[in-house]
Design a protein around this motif. Sequence first.
Motif, PDB file in Angstrom:
ATOM      1  N   ASN A 194      -5.194   9.025   4.449  1.00 60.73           N
ATOM      2  CA  ASN A 194      -5.543   7.621   4.280  1.00 60.73           C
ATOM      3  C   ASN A 194      -4.982   6.861   5.490  1.00 60.73           C
ATOM      4  O   ASN A 194      -3.824   7.048   5.852  1.00 60.73           O
TER       5      ASN A 194
ATOM      6  N   CYS B 111      -3.632   1.979  -6.228  1.00 58.86           N
ATOM      7  CA  CYS B 111      -4.230   2.767  -5.152  1.00 58.86           C
ATOM      8  C   CYS B 111      -5.755   2.704  -5.209  1.00 58.86           C
ATOM      9  O   CYS B 111      -6.420   2.634  -4.174  1.00 58.86           O
ATOM     10  N   PHE B 112      -6.291   2.697  -6.411  1.00 58.19           N
ATOM     11  CA  PHE B 112      -7.747   2.582  -6.575  1.00 58.19           C
ATOM     12  C   PHE B 112      -8.233   1.250  -5.980  1.00 58.19           C
ATOM     13  O   PHE B 112      -9.241   1.205  -5.277  1.00 58.19           O
ATOM     14  N   GLN B 113      -7.477   0.173  -6.251  1.00 60.82           N
ATOM     15  CA  GLN B 113      -7.835  -1.150  -5.698  1.00 60.82           C
ATOM     16  C   GLN B 113      -7.792  -1.147  -4.173  1.00 60.82           C
ATOM     17  O   GLN B 113      -8.606  -1.789  -3.515  1.00 60.82           O
ATOM     18  N   TYR B 114      -6.827  -0.424  -3.620  1.00 56.27           N
ATOM     19  CA  TYR B 114      -6.671  -0.369  -2.160  1.00 56.27           C
ATOM     20  C   TYR B 114      -7.544   0.719  -1.519  1.00 56.27           C
ATOM     21  O   TYR B 114      -7.497   0.923  -0.306  1.00 56.27           O
ATOM     22  N   ASN B 115      -8.292   1.444  -2.338  1.00 55.83           N
ATOM     23  CA  ASN B 115      -9.123   2.552  -1.849  1.00 55.83           C
ATOM     24  C   ASN B 115      -8.279   3.636  -1.175  1.00 55.83           C
ATOM     25  O   ASN B 115      -8.628   4.161  -0.113  1.00 55.83           O
TER      26      ASN B 115
ATOM     27  N   LYS C  16       0.834  -1.206   0.000  1.00 52.94           N
ATOM     28  CA  LYS C  16       0.000   0.000   0.000  1.00 52.94           C
ATOM     29  C   LYS C  16       0.869   1.258   0.000  1.00 52.94           C
ATOM     30  O   LYS C  16       0.593   2.217  -0.719  1.00 52.94           O
TER      31      LYS C  16
ATOM     32  N   ASN D 177      -6.608   7.338  -1.543  1.00 51.71           N
ATOM     33  CA  ASN D 177      -6.778   8.614  -2.251  1.00 51.71           C
ATOM     34  C   ASN D 177      -5.413   9.304  -2.346  1.00 51.71           C
ATOM     35  O   ASN D 177      -4.828   9.687  -1.333  1.00 51.71           O
TER      36      ASN D 177
END
Length: 208
Positions: free
Chosen positions: A195, A54-58, A42, A60
């Motif tokens: 985040n 990053c989108f997969q891990y949510n 991450k 921002n």
Amino acid sequence: METEIKPHYNYQEVILWLEKKGLELYGNHFKILESDYPIIYKLIAYFLKDEATCFQYNINLNKGILLSGPVGCGKTSLMNLMKHLAPIEHKFFVKPCRDISFEFIQDGYLIIHKYSKGKLYESEPKTICFDDLGTENNLKYYGNECNVMAEILLSRYDIFTAKKIQTHITTNLSASEIENVYGNRVRSRLREMINLIGFDKGINDKRV
């Protein structure tokens, strides 16, 4: 001169590169444990600005990082390593919160200004990682008690909303403990600014 790692690199290769860097910085005992890979992936995705991952891990990319976990799990070491991954425009420096509290005893409210809206040294980036949030104490300057980090974080929120300047934090406090120490205004603003990436509470102290 070292080549900069690009986002298309294999993450396993990036970890090997980080481990090599860690050996340079911390000596032969340094090792990245496989059990920490989920956290480190991450962080790598974030600091390499790998949008798809990053989108997969949510995660921002406009926000900073709050890296939480028990004492001795390696938060500070990891953030010091991530400085070497971050692209130039996102470079940051790591500042222990305890050091800021000692600076406050000496210089007073100028310190709050220095780490928030004030001008930092020209050579330093304005993105800061406040290390070990919660280890500093409320301190008095000429008899006036001040929660120095609460004031700095509230001011950092203002420059985040106005100028998109990010703030990173390491801490072993939980969200509710942060609220107890710094108040619900700080906790609320941190939700907008960062985040949350957290180690499991049961992780062993690596310093043992």
